[in-house]
Design an enzyme around this catalytic site. Structure first.
Site, PDB file in Angstrom:
ATOM      1  N   MET A  41       0.840  -1.166   0.000  1.00 40.65           N
ATOM      2  CA  MET A  41       0.000   0.000   0.000  1.00 40.65           C
ATOM      3  C   MET A  41       0.895   1.243   0.000  1.00 40.65           C
ATOM      4  SD  MET A  41      -2.723   1.330   2.896  1.00 40.65           S
ATOM      5  CE  MET A  41      -2.208   0.083   3.997  1.00 40.65           C
ATOM      6  N   PRO A  42       0.972   1.968  -1.114  1.00 44.63           N
ATOM      7  CA  PRO A  42       1.779   3.184  -1.165  1.00 44.63           C
ATOM      8  C   PRO A  42       1.160   4.294  -0.306  1.00 44.63           C
ATOM      9  CG  PRO A  42       1.307   2.367  -3.379  1.00 44.63           C
ATOM     10  CD  PRO A  42       0.450   1.606  -2.427  1.00 44.63           C
ATOM     11  N   ILE A  43       2.004   4.974   0.449  1.00 46.56           N
ATOM     12  CA  ILE A  43       1.585   6.125   1.248  1.00 46.56           C
ATOM     13  C   ILE A  43       2.457   7.305   0.841  1.00 46.56           C
ATOM     14  CG2 ILE A  43       1.358   7.090   3.561  1.00 46.56           C
ATOM     15  CD1 ILE A  43       1.136   4.183   4.577  1.00 46.56           C
ATOM     16  N   ARG A  56      -2.624   5.826  -0.557  1.00 51.50           N
ATOM     17  CA  ARG A  56      -2.972   6.767   0.514  1.00 51.50           C
ATOM     18  C   ARG A  56      -2.196   8.063   0.302  1.00 51.50           C
ATOM     19  NH1 ARG A  56      -5.895   2.898   0.714  1.00 51.50           N
ATOM     20  NH2 ARG A  56      -6.376   1.659   2.538  1.00 51.50           N
ATOM     21  N   ASN A  89      -5.773   1.400  -3.005  1.00 48.15           N
ATOM     22  CA  ASN A  89      -4.687   1.082  -2.063  1.00 48.15           C
ATOM     23  C   ASN A  89      -3.730   2.257  -1.852  1.00 48.15           C
ATOM     24  OD1 ASN A  89      -5.731  -1.458  -1.833  1.00 48.15           O
ATOM     25  ND2 ASN A  89      -4.166  -2.465  -3.050  1.00 48.15           N
TER      26      ASN A  89
END
Length: 64
Positions: A1-3, A40, A38
């Site tokens: 999940m990239p933030i 954020r 996915n």
């Protein structure tokens, strides 16, 4: 999940912040092959009194 964390100076219209979130999400999703749901994005608006450039608060700079 990239933030993705983004810090910007306060004062931009809400529509521009939403546009930023949308465009960064699109770019991250496309580049990494990650589903958009996915990704954020966290946008923090920093007061001009708390942002310094060259030892001077942005709030003390003309045209900022």
């Amino acid at each position: 999940m990239p933030i993705v964390n983004i810090q910007i100076l306060e004062g931009r219209p809400e529509e521009k912040v939403k546009e930023l979130i949308h465009n960064v999400t699109e770019t991250v999703s496309t580049t990494l092959g990650a589903p958009k749901e996915n990704v954020r994005i966290l946008v923090s608006e920093v007061p001009k009194t708390h942002w310094g450039i060259g030892g001077i608060s942005v709030s003390d700079m003309p045209n900022r």
